[in-house]
Design an enzyme around this catalytic site. Sequence first.
Site, PDB file in Angstrom:
ATOM      1  N   ILE A 129       0.841  -1.194   0.000  1.00 31.35           N
ATOM      2  CA  ILE A 129       0.000   0.000   0.000  1.00 31.35           C
ATOM      3  C   ILE A 129       0.878   1.246   0.000  1.00 31.35           C
ATOM      4  O   ILE A 129       1.750   1.389   0.860  1.00 31.35           O
ATOM      5  CB  ILE A 129      -0.915   0.026   1.243  1.00 31.35           C
ATOM      6  CG1 ILE A 129      -1.705  -1.276   1.351  1.00 31.35           C
ATOM      7  CG2 ILE A 129      -1.831   1.241   1.223  1.00 31.35           C
ATOM      8  CD1 ILE A 129      -2.308  -1.515   2.726  1.00 31.35           C
ATOM      9  N   CYS A 130       0.647   2.117  -0.939  1.00 35.63           N
ATOM     10  CA  CYS A 130       1.367   3.394  -1.011  1.00 35.63           C
ATOM     11  C   CYS A 130       0.548   4.415  -0.222  1.00 35.63           C
ATOM     12  O   CYS A 130      -0.382   5.022  -0.745  1.00 35.63           O
ATOM     13  CB  CYS A 130       1.539   3.813  -2.469  1.00 35.63           C
ATOM     14  SG  CYS A 130       2.426   5.370  -2.665  1.00 35.63           S
TER      15      CYS A 130
END
Length: 190
Positions: A129-130
């Site tokens: 997840i960014c």
Amino acid sequence: MLKLFKKSKEKIPKSEIITEPKEPKTPPVSKCGKPLLLDNSRWERRLHKELMSLIKEPPPGVTVDTESVQQNLSEWKINIKGFEGTLYEGEDFQLLFKFNNKYPFDSPEVTFIGNNIPVHPHVYSNGHICLSILTEDWSPALSVQSVCLSIASMLSSCREKKRPPDNTLYVKTCNKNPKKTKWWYHDDSV
């Protein structure tokens, strides 16, 4: 003394071997340079307190897989439901939180796991997840609950289901730990 033993070709008795003193390990420090006091019981107490709070008063659509937590306090599985009226309505996702003994001074490692990784511009197909609060914008004031809310909000605000443009390359070349990735945060619109 060492030269004397070399000349006589005798073995140096182990009790007479002189070694350099080992340098003491430098204690970990916080971002502001203050030493961190790492006490296993402190981080475990903090995790237990957050776990109890999350079980008793979970955010909407968030549940804890209590069986996974009973097996290992440093790894939590958290279930998130897609909110009504969003692109992910009715979908179920699972997050894996991994904590180390520096928590809450060090952020948890958070990834999507399972068969249903959300198709989202900030979520890679391997579950990474960014999200800035998972790395450089982490603060000890944040919690598992606030991370879950941020991820749920990120999913809810999505306008188009698609993978990040560099998904294929990233998944082939990334470290297993997403915290070792140097993320480039450039798009707050999704």
